[in-house]
Design a protein around this motif. Structure first.
Motif, PDB file in Angstrom:
ATOM      1  N   GLU A   1      -2.987   1.474  -8.888  1.00 19.42           N
ATOM      2  CA  GLU A   1      -3.744   2.087  -7.798  1.00 19.42           C
ATOM      3  C   GLU A   1      -4.083   1.083  -6.696  1.00 19.42           C
ATOM      4  O   GLU A   1      -4.173   1.447  -5.522  1.00 19.42           O
ATOM      5  N   TYR A   2      -4.273  -0.196  -7.076  1.00 20.23           N
ATOM      6  CA  TYR A   2      -4.528  -1.230  -6.068  1.00 20.23           C
ATOM      7  C   TYR A   2      -3.333  -1.359  -5.127  1.00 20.23           C
ATOM      8  O   TYR A   2      -3.477  -1.403  -3.890  1.00 20.23           O
ATOM      9  N   PHE A   3      -2.145  -1.398  -5.695  1.00 16.78           N
ATOM     10  CA  PHE A   3      -0.927  -1.538  -4.908  1.00 16.78           C
ATOM     11  C   PHE A   3      -0.634  -0.234  -4.143  1.00 16.78           C
ATOM     12  O   PHE A   3      -0.107  -0.280  -3.024  1.00 16.78           O
ATOM     13  N   GLU A   4      -1.018   0.893  -4.717  1.00 19.31           N
ATOM     14  CA  GLU A   4      -0.867   2.167  -4.023  1.00 19.31           C
ATOM     15  C   GLU A   4      -1.759   2.222  -2.787  1.00 19.31           C
ATOM     16  O   GLU A   4      -1.343   2.708  -1.724  1.00 19.31           O
ATOM     17  N   GLU A   5      -2.972   1.723  -2.922  1.00 12.36           N
ATOM     18  CA  GLU A   5      -3.888   1.697  -1.787  1.00 12.36           C
ATOM     19  C   GLU A   5      -3.328   0.834  -0.657  1.00 12.36           C
ATOM     20  O   GLU A   5      -3.420   1.196   0.528  1.00 12.36           O
ATOM     21  N   ALA A   6      -2.722  -0.303  -1.022  1.00 15.60           N
ATOM     22  CA  ALA A   6      -2.111  -1.168  -0.012  1.00 15.60           C
ATOM     23  C   ALA A   6      -0.919  -0.470   0.642  1.00 15.60           C
ATOM     24  O   ALA A   6      -0.722  -0.564   1.859  1.00 15.60           O
ATOM     25  N   ALA A   7      -0.118   0.244  -0.163  1.00 17.15           N
ATOM     26  CA  ALA A   7       1.050   0.944   0.374  1.00 17.15           C
ATOM     27  C   ALA A   7       0.636   2.053   1.336  1.00 17.15           C
ATOM     28  O   ALA A   7       1.252   2.243   2.395  1.00 17.15           O
ATOM     29  N   ILE A   8      -0.401   2.785   0.988  1.00 17.38           N
ATOM     30  CA  ILE A   8      -0.880   3.857   1.869  1.00 17.38           C
ATOM     31  C   ILE A   8      -1.417   3.281   3.169  1.00 17.38           C
ATOM     32  O   ILE A   8      -1.158   3.807   4.265  1.00 17.38           O
ATOM     33  N   PHE A   9      -2.165   2.177   3.046  1.00 14.21           N
ATOM     34  CA  PHE A   9      -2.691   1.529   4.262  1.00 14.21           C
ATOM     35  C   PHE A   9      -1.551   1.136   5.194  1.00 14.21           C
ATOM     36  O   PHE A   9      -1.585   1.420   6.400  1.00 14.21           O
ATOM     37  N   LEU A  10      -0.531   0.475   4.648  1.00 14.94           N
ATOM     38  CA  LEU A  10       0.562   0.005   5.493  1.00 14.94           C
ATOM     39  C   LEU A  10       1.364   1.175   6.055  1.00 14.94           C
ATOM     40  O   LEU A  10       1.734   1.182   7.238  1.00 14.94           O
ATOM     41  N   GLN A  11       1.625   2.171   5.232  1.00 17.77           N
ATOM     42  CA  GLN A  11       2.402   3.323   5.681  1.00 17.77           C
ATOM     43  C   GLN A  11       1.736   4.049   6.843  1.00 17.77           C
ATOM     44  O   GLN A  11       2.401   4.535   7.758  1.00 17.77           O
ATOM     45  N   HIS A  12       0.415   4.107   6.834  1.00 17.09           N
ATOM     46  CA  HIS A  12      -0.319   4.864   7.856  1.00 17.09           C
ATOM     47  C   HIS A  12      -0.722   4.018   9.048  1.00 17.09           C
ATOM     48  O   HIS A  12      -1.364   4.525   9.980  1.00 17.09           O
ATOM     49  N   HIS A  13      -0.398   2.721   9.039  1.00 20.09           N
ATOM     50  CA  HIS A  13      -0.768   1.873  10.175  1.00 20.09           C
ATOM     51  C   HIS A  13       0.001   2.332  11.410  1.00 20.09           C
ATOM     52  O   HIS A  13       1.209   2.614  11.337  1.00 20.09           O
ATOM     53  N   PRO A  14      -0.653   2.420  12.567  1.00 24.31           N
ATOM     54  CA  PRO A  14       0.024   2.942  13.768  1.00 24.31           C
ATOM     55  C   PRO A  14       1.210   2.104  14.237  1.00 24.31           C
ATOM     56  O   PRO A  14       2.071   2.615  14.960  1.00 24.31           O
ATOM     57  N   LYS A  15       1.277   0.838  13.841  1.00 26.50           N
ATOM     58  CA  LYS A  15       2.409  -0.007  14.250  1.00 26.50           C
ATOM     59  C   LYS A  15       3.573   0.036  13.250  1.00 26.50           C
ATOM     60  O   LYS A  15       4.587  -0.647  13.439  1.00 26.50           O
ATOM     61  N   VAL A  16       3.429   0.830  12.173  1.00 26.27           N
ATOM     62  CA  VAL A  16       4.439   0.869  11.128  1.00 26.27           C
ATOM     63  C   VAL A  16       5.279   2.129  11.243  1.00 26.27           C
ATOM     64  O   VAL A  16       4.757   3.235  11.366  1.00 26.27           O
ATOM     65  N   LYS A  17       6.583   1.941  11.181  1.00 27.08           N
ATOM     66  CA  LYS A  17       7.542   3.037  11.234  1.00 27.08           C
ATOM     67  C   LYS A  17       7.607   3.718   9.868  1.00 27.08           C
ATOM     68  O   LYS A  17       7.720   3.057   8.842  1.00 27.08           O
ATOM     69  N   GLY A  18       7.527   5.017   9.840  1.00 21.70           N
ATOM     70  CA  GLY A  18       7.636   5.763   8.598  1.00 21.70           C
ATOM     71  C   GLY A  18       9.044   6.258   8.373  1.00 21.70           C
ATOM     72  O   GLY A  18       9.960   5.904   9.116  1.00 21.70           O
ATOM     73  N   PRO A  19       9.207   7.122   7.355  1.00 22.23           N
ATOM     74  CA  PRO A  19       8.125   7.607   6.503  1.00 22.23           C
ATOM     75  C   PRO A  19       7.789   6.694   5.331  1.00 22.23           C
ATOM     76  O   PRO A  19       6.714   6.789   4.750  1.00 22.23           O
ATOM     77  N   GLY A  20       8.729   5.798   4.925  1.00 19.48           N
ATOM     78  CA  GLY A  20       8.464   4.952   3.768  1.00 19.48           C
ATOM     79  C   GLY A  20       8.390   3.490   4.125  1.00 19.48           C
ATOM     80  O   GLY A  20       8.756   3.065   5.225  1.00 19.48           O
TER      81      GLY A  20
END
Length: 445
Positions: free
Chosen positions: A240-259
């Motif tokens: 869950e710690y690593f999941e929280e980091a992944a969600i943070f990075l995925q949703h950052h406005p400077k990050v291209k999605g979706p993965g």
């Protein structure tokens, strides 16, 4: 006065003429020069080192010296012979001795090692990446020296600044919920492909993430123990710690999605495999010198637990010089009694890049990667690439990082055998770095 000199020249003949000619040559010749081009560069970039103004066929030694942030000295040297024009060029001329031989344009960098007065086996790695570069002082010496003897007189000096962030790269220290670490953002509006960077060491290591950001990736250097309020030692892992980091990075406005992607070395590599297997945010994983099993401590995620495969310390051997060999402590995958610690990578929807050095003596990373490929193939999967490098050791870092056949373990405080051969390892690092970026760009586009 002139008549006197002329009269003496008639008596002494050509001997005086020769002496006067040599003296005139020495007076008007340009002094030896040592140049690094460019003098300022990123740490993963090649530079050109060239000397001129030497005597034809003069034998010289080029020495490199670096002082890290802790005040420790690292050095290397190589021996060269000038051509008929008094020039040496490390890009085209072979080293005849020293810490490497042959044509190695960046040999002085990847052969850096603790100087004689330092504790041996210490690894050179940048701690603070944004404020100052590593400064490599280069000196050109008359004659040959192998590094164990005092060098000859200094003929010329130069310096190379090796930076770990490109101009415009921003670092943001994170305290987002439970997540700690450093986010590096490239210059510009983006969006950029996002990558989480994991090592097997404790604490926060930023040098690879900062270089990835310098190459256009929004990269998160993510510690998971031994930093701030995180556990100080490797205890049970909670995905869950690593999941929280992944969600943070995925949703950052400077990050291209979706993965997003994840890049891990050693223990960080098997965590990367778990992330791409269980977390939908992660669509690409790079495993460098990793294991197909969850190692060291149990991994928990929701109501699932993957037991940690423990090292059998009875299999550790110690050489006469006090070097620990732990390569047999996990054994071979074919000999494992149970699959309960193996990560079910066949369930992943994302893509894998397995990178191993065939000379790895920390553990059997080549056999682990082969077992992973065999497992994926068994389940009809083709979502993987496999890079195997003869002669490369355990810690495959960005280009020109110094090679460590043996390295002090941060936790145990003892020298551990990592394996490999210096030249093969250095060349593998160059090839891997480009291919990692290609892999991530392709799957995060």
């Amino acid at each position: 006065m002139l008549r006197s000199i002329f009269s003496r020249s008639l008596v002494l003949g050509p001997r005086l003429y020769t002496r006067l000619t040599v003296s005139r040559h020495e007076s008007f010749a340009a002094p030896p020069n040592l140049r690094v081009t460019p003098p300022k560069s990123l740490a993963d970039e090649m530079v050109r080192i060239r000397a001129s103004g030497l005597e034809p066929r003069e034998e010289v030694t080029v020495q490199a010296l670096l002082v890290d942030e802790a005040g420790r000295f690292f050095s290397s040297c190589a021996q060269y012979r000038a051509d008929i024009q008094g020039i040496i060029d490390l890009a085209t001329d072979p080293s005849r001795g020293g810490h490497y031989t042959g044509i190695e344009p960046m040999g002085l960098f990847w052969s850096l090692h603790p100087a004689k007065m330092e504790i041996p086996y210490q690894r050179l790695q940048k701690k603070e990446v944004t404020k100052n570069p590593f400064i490599v002082e280069l000196t050109l010496h008359h004659g040959y020296t192998d590094g164990d003897r005092l060098p000859g007189r200094v003929l010329a000096r130069a310096r190379a600044e090796r930076w770990f962030v490109a101009p415009g790269v921003r670092r943001i220290r994170l305290r987002e919920g439970r997540v700690r670490g450093s986010l590096f953002l490239p210059p510009g509006d983006g969006p950029f492909p996002g990558v989480i960077d994991l090592f097997g060491d404790g604490g926060l290591l930023e040098y690879r993430a900062s270089l990835l950001a310098s190459r256009g990736f929004a990269s998160l250097a993510l510690p998971y123990f031994g930093f701030e309020d995180l556990p100080q030692i490797m205890t049970d892992f909670h995905l869950e710690y690593f999941e929280e980091a992944a969600i943070f990075l995925q949703h950052h406005p400077k990050v291209k999605g979706p993965g997003i992607g994840v890049l891990g070395t050693a223990k960080g590599a098997d965590l990367a495999l778990s992330m791409v297997t269980f977390l939908p945010q992660v669509v690409a994983a790079v495993s460098i010198s990793g294991c197909i099993a969850n190692t060291t401590a149990d991994l928990h995620y929701k109501d699932m637990t993957i037991p940690g495969m423990r090292h059998n310390m009875d299999r550790v051997t110690i050489s006469e010089t006090g070097i620990f060999d732990v390569s047999e402590t996990l054994g071979n995958p074919s000999d494992w009694d149970s699959e309960e610690s193996i990560i079910p990578i066949e369930e992943a929807e994302g893509h894998f890049l397995f990178v191993v050095g065939e000379g790895d003596r920390y553990w059997k990373s080549d056999l682990f990667a082969e077992a992973a490929v065999k497992r994926l193939t068994k389940y009809g999967k083709s979502n993987f690439e496999y890079l195997s490098y003869p002669g490369a050791g355990h810690r495959i870092d960005p280009p020109w990082s110094p090679f460590c056949f043996v390295a002090l373990d941060q936790t145990l405080g003892v020298p551990l055998l990592e394996g490999g051969e210096a030249r093969a390892h250095a060349h593998a690092q160059v090839d891997v770095w480009a291919k990692i970026q290609d892999f991530l760009r392709f799957h995060l586009k």
